[in-house]
Design a protein around this motif. Structure first.
Motif, PDB file in Angstrom:
ATOM      1  N   GLY A  69      -5.388 -11.514  -2.007  1.00 16.89           N
ATOM      2  CA  GLY A  69      -6.664 -11.619  -1.306  1.00 16.89           C
ATOM      3  C   GLY A  69      -6.878 -13.010  -0.745  1.00 16.89           C
ATOM      4  N   LYS A  70      -6.418 -14.024  -1.470  1.00 10.00           N
ATOM      5  CA  LYS A  70      -6.564 -15.401  -0.988  1.00 10.00           C
ATOM      6  C   LYS A  70      -5.588 -15.702   0.150  1.00 10.00           C
ATOM      7  N   ILE A  71      -4.352 -15.179   0.041  1.00  6.76           N
ATOM      8  CA  ILE A  71      -3.344 -15.443   1.077  1.00  6.76           C
ATOM      9  C   ILE A  71      -3.681 -14.683   2.349  1.00  6.76           C
ATOM     10  N   GLY A  72      -4.065 -13.410   2.203  1.00  9.49           N
ATOM     11  CA  GLY A  72      -4.436 -12.598   3.347  1.00  9.49           C
ATOM     12  C   GLY A  72      -3.245 -12.209   4.199  1.00  9.49           C
ATOM     13  N   GLY A  73      -3.548 -11.780   5.427  1.00  9.02           N
ATOM     14  CA  GLY A  73      -2.492 -11.393   6.350  1.00  9.02           C
ATOM     15  C   GLY A  73      -2.154  -9.925   6.248  1.00  9.02           C
ATOM     16  N   PRO A  74      -1.533  -9.381   7.318  1.00  9.06           N
ATOM     17  CA  PRO A  74      -1.236  -7.936   7.367  1.00  9.06           C
ATOM     18  C   PRO A  74      -0.352  -7.450   6.240  1.00  9.06           C
ATOM     19  N   ARG A  75       0.644  -8.255   5.862  1.00  8.66           N
ATOM     20  CA  ARG A  75       1.574  -7.783   4.823  1.00  8.66           C
ATOM     21  C   ARG A  75       0.863  -7.648   3.483  1.00  8.66           C
ATOM     22  N   ALA A  76      -0.097  -8.566   3.227  1.00  6.86           N
ATOM     23  CA  ALA A  76      -0.850  -8.497   1.967  1.00  6.86           C
ATOM     24  C   ALA A  76      -1.712  -7.245   1.917  1.00  6.86           C
ATOM     25  N   VAL A  77      -2.268  -6.855   3.071  1.00  9.53           N
ATOM     26  CA  VAL A  77      -3.146  -5.686   3.119  1.00  9.53           C
ATOM     27  C   VAL A  77      -2.406  -4.439   2.667  1.00  9.53           C
ATOM     28  N   GLU A  78      -1.196  -4.257   3.156  1.00  4.82           N
ATOM     29  CA  GLU A  78      -0.433  -3.053   2.815  1.00  4.82           C
ATOM     30  C   GLU A  78      -0.192  -2.951   1.313  1.00  4.82           C
ATOM     31  N   GLY A  79       0.189  -4.074   0.718  1.00  5.55           N
ATOM     32  CA  GLY A  79       0.424  -4.060  -0.727  1.00  5.55           C
ATOM     33  C   GLY A  79      -0.846  -3.764  -1.503  1.00  5.55           C
ATOM     34  N   LEU A  80      -1.948  -4.327  -1.055  1.00  9.65           N
ATOM     35  CA  LEU A  80      -3.211  -4.122  -1.753  1.00  9.65           C
ATOM     36  C   LEU A  80      -3.710  -2.687  -1.596  1.00  9.65           C
ATOM     37  N   ILE A  81      -3.467  -2.101  -0.430  1.00 14.97           N
ATOM     38  CA  ILE A  81      -3.843  -0.694  -0.239  1.00 14.97           C
ATOM     39  C   ILE A  81      -3.127   0.180  -1.252  1.00 14.97           C
ATOM     40  N   THR A  82      -1.824  -0.125  -1.445  1.00 15.30           N
ATOM     41  CA  THR A  82      -1.049   0.620  -2.453  1.00 15.30           C
ATOM     42  C   THR A  82      -1.639   0.406  -3.842  1.00 15.30           C
ATOM     43  N   ALA A  83      -2.059  -0.840  -4.101  1.00  9.09           N
ATOM     44  CA  ALA A  83      -2.584  -1.188  -5.436  1.00  9.09           C
ATOM     45  C   ALA A  83      -3.929  -0.556  -5.732  1.00  9.09           C
ATOM     46  N   LEU A  84      -4.620  -0.014  -4.696  1.00  2.00           N
ATOM     47  CA  LEU A  84      -5.916   0.638  -4.940  1.00  2.00           C
ATOM     48  C   LEU A  84      -5.808   1.766  -5.947  1.00  2.00           C
ATOM     49  N   LYS A  85      -4.611   2.355  -6.051  1.00  2.00           N
ATOM     50  CA  LYS A  85      -4.424   3.484  -6.962  1.00  2.00           C
ATOM     51  C   LYS A  85      -3.865   3.056  -8.310  1.00  2.00           C
ATOM     52  N   SER A  86      -3.739   1.745  -8.504  1.00  2.00           N
ATOM     53  CA  SER A  86      -3.203   1.248  -9.773  1.00  2.00           C
ATOM     54  C   SER A  86      -4.323   1.113 -10.796  1.00  2.00           C
ATOM     55  N   GLY A  87      -3.998   0.641 -11.953  1.00  2.00           N
ATOM     56  CA  GLY A  87      -4.993   0.464 -13.014  1.00  2.00           C
ATOM     57  C   GLY A  87      -5.952  -0.673 -12.755  1.00  2.00           C
ATOM     58  N   PHE A  88      -5.648  -1.504 -11.762  1.00  2.00           N
ATOM     59  CA  PHE A  88      -6.542  -2.613 -11.426  1.00  2.00           C
ATOM     60  C   PHE A  88      -6.990  -2.469  -9.968  1.00  2.00           C
ATOM     61  N   GLY A  89      -7.289  -1.227  -9.568  1.00  2.00           N
ATOM     62  CA  GLY A  89      -7.701  -0.947  -8.197  1.00  2.00           C
ATOM     63  C   GLY A  89      -8.929  -1.720  -7.781  1.00  2.00           C
ATOM     64  N   TRP A  90      -9.819  -2.007  -8.725  1.00  2.00           N
ATOM     65  CA  TRP A  90     -11.027  -2.748  -8.369  1.00  2.00           C
ATOM     66  C   TRP A  90     -10.695  -4.150  -7.889  1.00  2.00           C
TER      67      TRP A  90
END
Length: 866
Positions: free
Chosen positions: A224-245
């Motif tokens: 979230g701090k680094i940002g950028g398009p590549r970070a978004v994709e990884g974070l979208i995937t992480a929404l379904k993980s145990g730390f989605g919040w």
């Protein structure tokens, strides 16, 4: 121990370094709060305190060491060299604080020694050194810290590298993401987030899948701090993980629109924290103009009222929320569905009646009642046996709203529920359904021990309108609770014509409250055109003035009311009989002079005086000895109205009464009787005492009172012009005086005029003039009986007053008052001042000086309500 807090305070004021150092040593095992005080004082003194403060770093109380660090930080660069020397100390406890102090000062000279300390075989020393290097932020420390990443405590080096923020640390920190210790991986991820290099995005995305949730969480925040398009994709995937919040929070910070759709999907996540954080992220990025998305958004935001306003489109999403893991969401969804009222929600709400949370079952039952679908009747009947009181109550209320006859028998059974609120709800529901089968059970409920149930039963019987309820409802008019009586009366009104005859009979009930309730009910149904009934009605309603207007036909019923159980009724009946003035009431009123309530006796005496029948004289003379002064006063007044000379002797005896109001009434009565009282008063004069005791006013003189009465009788009965001292000039507020004119020594004439301006227009019959200091008084004067109250603030100059009333004034007003009086030219008024009393309102807080001015210039000063 030879030092105290006072000693330390003196040494601080004198900046006595040696003394404070001695104190610090001497206090080694004493109160640590005093050692803190000493350490702070040394920090303020400066350079000379460095060594003792370094010694204080080793104190066995951690808080003392912390204060020493703060103090050395304030001293600054002067403390660096001694602290560097102290780094070689082998006590780990001390090195921690030495390193912390060096990090706080931030001097580059400490970098090399701290780098050396990084290699210390004691790992704690290495950790403290790493923390200090991170705080200093010098890039010389980067390579040594990178090397230290591979130690057993690489997390400290990772944290320091994150603070320094040098890109050289990126790849080593990426490697550290694979360390076997979760703590090292977590700090490495956090450091990469602080450095903010895009090269870390892929490794951090991989770290999102770390088996340890703290690492995944840290990786999400870093992305979230680094940002950028590549970070978004990884974070979208992480929404379904145990730390989605955490992923949702990071996506909100990045603000990339591509995240909106996945975040909207996350709004339906089972985890409330995920939904809530996704909702906040969407708000930051921007909500799309799509109703379905907005509904999901509002559910996550818990904006239930807005969902109700949306209506039908929100029903299906809300139905799905009835299965949410969070009971608060299920409860709110059930409530909202009831407000929308769509029949599609009935079956899901019926299912929700079996929810494991009572609040959900409660709202489901309430909502089913609001929707009103008959399909809910049987499930709600089952809910009448729910283990939770709230749910049973909501089920009863819902069945009442639906109004289906199938619920009557179950609701009748519920009238016996252990909880009075539920019995209450069952009674209300039966009233709404209106089935005659409920009449007898509701009549029984009129005797429930809880007044709320009795009230609800009365209301329900009124709603059903069955004439079987009339007599029980009339009995309920005697209930000890006003609300029940009122409900019973209103129920009888609803039943209407069948209730009239029983209500008319109730107008003669012994209880005045019951009669009143019955009268109100009859009035609403319609009062019959029968004078006797109307008179009974007016007595029950306590409308005494209307009874007086009826006159003679009301006398006998009012005489009967003189024996009523309610003393207020007896009192009012006596007064009404007195106002009608019918002789038939004399004997009953004479009997009422012996009533056990003094206000009834007083009213009876008043009434007998109004009627004026001589039969009342002897009983009224006896009443002059009543225990209550109200009665004695009223009896004297009545005897004056009757005017019978037989009363004179009794009234003269009453001149010695210990109450001034009674004596005043006696005097007025004797004056009204007139000249026939003069001779008895003259003969009684020699036997009357000079002093008697008034319970409120102290000693008084009955002889003097007798003379005053004789004078008043004579004055009243002579036809003469008013005495000059009763005439007041309306311009000067001064008294009139008789002026004589002599002409040729043969003509002796006189005329009356104002002694100030010689004007001949006058205000008549004024016995007393009062100067009033009151800022709230609007008129220039007011006349009260034989007194004239003159507004000093409007008139503003001296006049012939007899008293001063100070009701609303301040010291400035008092000063102005005296300044005007010093200019007074009247010798007569100047001489009289010492005879004039001053009365001051008790609530007025005048300065002592103002009060003393009044005391010095006038007769007396008293605090009196005026």
């Amino acid at each position: 121990m030879g030092f105290t807090y006072r000693d330390v305070e003196h040494m601080k004021n004198r900046k006595d370094v040696d003394g404070l150092i001695s104190a610090l040593k001497d206090l080694k095992d004493f109160d640590w709060t005093l050692r803190i005080d000493v350490a702070e004082a040394l920090g303020k003194i400066g350079v000379s305190a460095v060594e003792p403060l370094i010694t204080a770093l080793k104190d066995n109380e951690e808080v003392v060491s912390e204060y020493a660090v703060e103090a050395l930080g304030k001293i600054g660069v002067s403390a660096v060299e001694p602290l560097i020397t102290a780094l070689r100390d082998k006590e780990e406890w001390a090195i921690k604080y030495v390193a912390e102090a060096l990090g706080k000062i931030g001097d580059p000279r400490a970098v090399e020694p701290l780098i050396i300390a990084l290699k210390d075989k004691e790992k704690l020393v290495s950790i403290y050194a790493a923390e200090a290097l991170g705080n200093i932020g010098d890039k010389r420390a980067v390579e040594p810290l990178i090397t230290d990443l591979k130690s057993g405590f690489g997390w400290a080096a990772a944290e320091a590298l994150g603070k320094i923020g040098d890109p050289r640390a990126v790849y080593p920190l990426i490697s550290a993401l694979k360390d076997e210790y979760p703590g090292d991986r977590k700090f490495a991820a956090e450091a990469l987030g602080k450095i903010g290099d895009p090269r870390a995005v892929e490794p951090l995305t991989t770290a999102l899948k770390d088996g340890d949730w703290t690492v995944g969480h840290a990786a999400a925040e870093a992305l979230g701090k680094i940002g950028g398009p590549r970070a978004v994709e990884g974070l979208i995937t992480a929404l379904k993980s145990g730390f989605g919040w955490a992923a949702a929070k990071a996506l909100g910070k990045i603000g990339d629109p591509r995240a909106v759709e996945p975040l909207i999907t996350a709004l339906k996540d089972d985890d409330f924290d995920v939904r809530n954080t996704a909702n906040e992220a969407i708000e930051r990025i921007g909500l799309p103009n799509d109703l379905n998305i907005q509904i999901s958004f509002l559910i996550a935001k818990k904006e239930w009222s807005k969902l109700v306003n949306i209506g039908d489109p929100a029903v299906e999403p809300l139905i799905s929320i009835l299965k949410d893991r969070n009971s608060h969401f299920r409860e709110a969804a059930a409530y909202a569905l009831g407000k929308i009222g769509d029949p599609k929600a009935v079956e899901p709400l019926i299912t929700a009646l079996k929810d494991d949370k009572r609040s959900v079952r409660y709202d489901a039952a309430e909502s089913l009642g609001n929707i009103g679908d008959p399909k809910a009747v049987e499930p709600l009947i089952t809910a009448l046996k729910d283990k939770e009181d709230w749910v049973r109550k909501a089920a009863a209320e819902a069945l009442g709203k639906i109004g289906d006859p199938r619920a009557v028998e179950p609701l009748i059974s519920t009238l016996k529920d252990r909880n009075s609120d539920i019995r209450n709800a069952a009674a209300e529901a039966l009233g709404k359904i209106g089935d005659p089968r409920a009449v007898e059970p509701l009549i029984t409920a009129l005797k429930d021990y809880e007044w709320g149930v009795r009230k609800a039963a009365a209301e329900a019987l009124g709603d059903i309108g069955d004439k079987r309820a009339v007599e029980p409802l009339i009995t309920a008019l005697k209930d000890d609770r006003e609300y029940v009586r009122k409900a019973a009366a209103e129920a009888l009104v609803k039943i209407g014509a069948p209730a009239v005859e029983p209500l008319i009979s109730t107008l003669k009930d012994r209880d005045s409250d019951v009669r009143y309730a019955a009268a109100e009910a009859i009035e609403k149904i319609g009062l019959p055109n029968d004078l006797n009934i109307q008179i009974s009605f007016l007595i029950a309603k306590k409308e005494w003035s209307k009874l007086v207007n009826i006159g003679a036909p009301a006398v006998e019923p009012l005489i009967t009311a003189l024996k009523d159980d309610d003393s207020d009724v007896r009192k009012a009946a006596a007064e009404a009989l007195g106002n009608i003035g019918d002789p038939r009431a004399v004997e009953p009123l004479i009997a009422a002079l012996k009533d056990d309530k003094y206000d009834v006796r007083k009213a009876a005496a008043y009434a007998l005086g109004n009627i004026g029948d001589p039969r009342a004289v002897e009983p009224l003379i006896t009443a002059l000895k009543d225990d209550e002064y109200f009665v004695r006063s009223s009896a004297a007044e009545a005897l004056g109205k009757i005017g019978d000379p037989r009363a004179v002797e009794g009234l003269i005896t009453a001149l010695k009464d210990d109450d001034s109001d009674v004596r005043k009434a006696v005097a007025e009565a004797l004056i009204k009787i007139g000249t026939s009282a003069i001779e008895p008063l003259k003969w009684a004069y020699k036997d009357l005492p000079k002093k008697s005791w008034d319970k409120f006013q102290g000693y008084f003189n009955p002889k003097k009172k007798a003379i005053e009465i004789i004078k008043n009788i004579i004055e009243k009965n002579k036809n003469s012009i008013p005495r000059e001292d009763g005439l007041i000039c309306p311009d000067c507020y001064c008294r009139f005086t008789k002026f004589k004119i002599f002409m040729l020594m043969k003509i002796n004439r006189s005329y009356i005029a104002c002694n100030e301006c010689w004007g001949d227009s006058a205000i008549e019959n004024i016995g007393k003039i009062i100067a009033v200091m009151d800022k709230d008084m609007e008129e220039i004067h007011q006349i009260q009986d034989s007194r004239i109250l003159v507004n000093w603030f409007k008139f503003g100059k001296p006049f012939d007053y007899d008293e001063i009333w100070v009701r609303n004034a301040d010291s400035f007003d008092v000063g102005s008052f005296f300044l005007e009086h010093f200019k007074d030219h009247s010798d007569y008024r100047i001489k009289r001042r010492k005879e004039i009393p001053v009365f001051i309102s008790p609530s007025l807080e005048l300065p002592a000086g103002s009060i003393n001015s009044f005391k010095f210039n006038f007769k007396s000063v008293e605090a009196v309500d005026i």
